[in-house]
Design an enzyme around this catalytic site. Structure first.
Site, PDB file in Angstrom:
ATOM      1  N   LYS A 272      43.228  35.942  37.367  1.00  0.00           N
ATOM      2  CA  LYS A 272      43.891  36.859  38.309  1.00  0.00           C
ATOM      3  C   LYS A 272      45.410  36.681  38.210  1.00  0.00           C
ATOM      4  O   LYS A 272      45.897  35.552  38.101  1.00  0.00           O
ATOM      5  CB  LYS A 272      43.396  36.541  39.728  1.00  0.00           C
ATOM      6  CG  LYS A 272      43.809  37.557  40.786  1.00  0.00           C
ATOM      7  CD  LYS A 272      43.205  37.157  42.142  1.00  0.00           C
ATOM      8  CE  LYS A 272      43.488  38.172  43.231  1.00  0.00           C
ATOM      9  NZ  LYS A 272      42.891  37.785  44.536  1.00  0.00           N
TER      10      LYS A 272
ATOM     11  N   SER B 265      40.339  41.521  46.636  1.00  0.00           N
ATOM     12  CA  SER B 265      41.467  41.885  45.806  1.00  0.00           C
ATOM     13  C   SER B 265      41.334  41.462  44.339  1.00  0.00           C
ATOM     14  O   SER B 265      42.107  41.922  43.516  1.00  0.00           O
ATOM     15  CB  SER B 265      42.734  41.272  46.396  1.00  0.00           C
ATOM     16  OG  SER B 265      42.680  39.866  46.339  1.00  0.00           O
TER      17      SER B 265
ATOM     18  N   SER C 108      38.240  37.991  48.932  1.00  0.00           N
ATOM     19  CA  SER C 108      38.779  38.636  47.728  1.00  0.00           C
ATOM     20  C   SER C 108      38.055  38.308  46.428  1.00  0.00           C
ATOM     21  O   SER C 108      38.308  38.938  45.410  1.00  0.00           O
ATOM     22  CB  SER C 108      40.259  38.289  47.574  1.00  0.00           C
ATOM     23  OG  SER C 108      41.019  39.090  48.436  1.00  0.00           O
TER      24      SER C 108
END
Lengths: 464, 99
Positions: free
Chosen positions: A66, A141, A165
């Site tokens: 990420k 996310s 997330s």
């Protein structure tokens, strides 16, 4: 195959990079593809294999990371214009751990800007698409990390979980997402959003891979002052196929208003399955959970307004060129252009909840509610080995459906935020499909009992 | 200092103050949208008014934090941070006027 030299790491990484180049323009999972360094590393690893040296646990495995986790020499943007050209001068501890185990950082994945969102639509680089259905969001996310694994552009991935997330995109993409106990994985090099809630977390295709990656990234790190010094277990030992006698609590509040009936039904089917496999279940109630979501958002926004104050455009990040303004005006203009709408909303509201006269009413009260919720969980875990509910109250939704209505978007996190407020470990595993749309099963345990999560999840996965 | 007048909704005047406190310049056209959204969210936050938290200690962190001290010995430094400064002169950050 790699260890037996049936397949060269270089060939495999070339294959993966070609796959990314073909698929990523449809999915938008990656912000940066780490092509040349990955191929170089692959060649080095092939030599290492030939030399007969001891090999790491992740030998030749492509890991997607990420883009809010710092990688030395590789752009780390947080999906924000503010950090569009930020190249960190150091590696996050988890990145050093992956490299030490001979894993390959294949690229950096898309996210909601600064990890603020539940759909990976609030990204400066555009939304990530769900590989299972291009009309749907990937969840967020950490949507880029999930989509990368789902579309076979990486074998393993790292996300971060502040309020769901990692579990949300894992659920929406039919993957395994583990939010570890707070303090078990170092946050050094994770770009802070709400630091009392977040943990770096694995996203993988199955439970085995989740335990493998968690083994590599967990452990004490003196560089993170909230890191917990516990003797590390080998979590692969807990990939059992036996849950005989395990006591499971079914939390009533996880099936409340806002939960789609078909989601509830599928989760209950999973509970009956677990019962068939030897677990004992009982319904239970944690009444204060109804205050978890507003408390979570108050705390997260308050911490965000403080954490993101560092983006002044002076030492790194986005800076406007105009020299005629004074300090505060430049600062405000950098942030006007550097941040997207959702980040602005959270910073501004966080300034409000922390401001004099409102601090007690919002921030302090939310922290007290957190204590009450934590006590309810402690009580539940005195009786049950694990608690179960859906990961998401709804099925994956369409791109654009909720993006204009922040409050509706926040509601998606209702079942995932309790684990972050209380620091407990929680895993989302594929439960079933409804009309080709995935439903995720969430299992929670008391702090540092990831072993129980792996045991139950692995048993379910092998008997579905 | 109590900058905002005590009430449970944000006014247009407040939003300007909050934006300034947050050092985020808002476009005039965005002010109305963000104002409406923030008030919707605040209305939802009122949910926590229902619960009594008298005599409850706040939980700032879920684990008991202990001060982490290390030996006062030089650690490797991140010299490269100088390279990523957007506007600089030699080894110094070039800042705008402060006064």
């Amino acid at each position: 195959m790699i260890k037996n030299e049936e397949l060269k790491v270089e060939e495999y990484i070339e294959f993966i990079i070609n796959r990314i180049k073909t698929v990523n323009n449809k999915i938008n999972a990656f912000i940066t593809i780490n092509e040349k360094p990955s191929l170089k590393k692959a060649k080095e690893l092939d030599k290492k294999i030939k030399s007969g040296k001891k090999l790491g646990k992740l030998i030749g495995i492509p890991v997607a990371v990420k883009d809010n986790i710092c990688t030395q020499g590789i752009k780390t943007t947080c999906a924000s214009r503010m950090l569009e050209n930020f190249i960190p001068p150091y590696d996050a501890t988890v990145i050093s751990s992956i490299k030490k185990e001979d894993g390959i950082i294949i690229g950096k994945t898309n996210l909601d800007e600064f990890a603020m969102g539940s759909s990976t639509e609030y990204s400066y680089f555009g939304a990530t698409v769900n590989p299972l259905n291009y009309k749907l969001v990937a969840g967020g996310s950490s949507g880029g990390s999930a989509a990368a694994v789902r579309a076979s552009m990486a074998t393993l991935a790292l996300g971060s979980d502040t309020g769901g997330s990692v579990r949300c995109p894992a659920s929406f993409c039919s993957l395994v997402g583990l939010k570890p106990t707070y303090g078990s994985v170092s946050r050094y090099g994770l770009i802070s959003y709400a630091n009392s809630l977040e943990q770096i977390s694995p996203i993988t295709k199955d439970v085995h891979d989740s335990a493998l990656l968690f083994n590599c990234i967990s452990g004490y790190d003196p560089l993170d002052s909230t890191s917990v010094n516990k003797n590390n277990k080998d979590y692969k030992k807990y990939l059992l196929k036996d849950i005989n006698g395990i006591k499971i609590g079914i939390v009533k509040e996880f099936f409340g208003e806002g939960t789609q009936d078909l989601v509830s039904k599928n989760i209950w089917d999973a509970v009956f399955k677990l019962e068939d496999l030897g677990a004992k279940y009982e319904e239970t109630s944690l009444p204060n959970l109804e205050y978890a979501l507003p408390s979570y958002y108050i705390i997260a926004m308050s911490e965000a307004s403080s954490n993101l104050a560092r983006y002044d455009g002076l030492r790194y990040g986005f800076r406007i060129q105009d020299r005629s303004y004074n300090w505060h005006t430049i600062f405000s203009k950098d942030r006007k252009l550097g941040f997207g709408q959702e980040v602005k909303r959270r910073i501004i509201l966080g300034s409000f909840t922390l401001s004099s006269g409102y601090y007690d009413e919002y921030y302090l009260k939310a922290q007290k509610i957190r204590t009450l919720i934590k006590k309810e969980f402690d009580k539940a875990f005195a009786k049950f080995d694990a608690l179960i509910g859906p990961t998401m109250p709804i099925l994956p939704f369409k791109i654009g459906e909720k993006v204009q209505n922040p409050l509706v978007m926040y509601m998606c996190d209702v079942d995932t935020v309790p684990a972050n407020l209380t620091g407990i470990p929680s895993i989302s595993i594929p439960c079933s499909f409804y009309n080709n749309l995935p439903i995720g099963l969430q299992i929670m345990a008391s702090p540092f009992r990831e072993d129980l999560l792996f045991r139950i999840a692995n048993t379910y996965e092998h008997n579905k | 200092v109590n900058i905002l007048k005590k009430k449970n909704t944000i006014s247009k005047k407040d939003i300007k103050k909050l934006a300034w406190l947050s050092r985020i310049e808002l476009l005039a056209k965005d002010e109305d949208i963000i104002l409406k959204q923030l008030n919707q969210i605040l209305e939802y936050f009122k949910k926590i008014d229902e619960i009594d938290v008298k005599n409850v200690e706040p939980c700032y962190h879920v684990i008991d934090l202990i001060n982490v001290m290390r030996k006062d010995k030089q650690q490797p430094s991140l010299d490269k941070i100088i390279e990523i400064i957007p506007q600089k002169k030699a080894r110094y950050v070039k800042s705008p006027r402060i006064i």
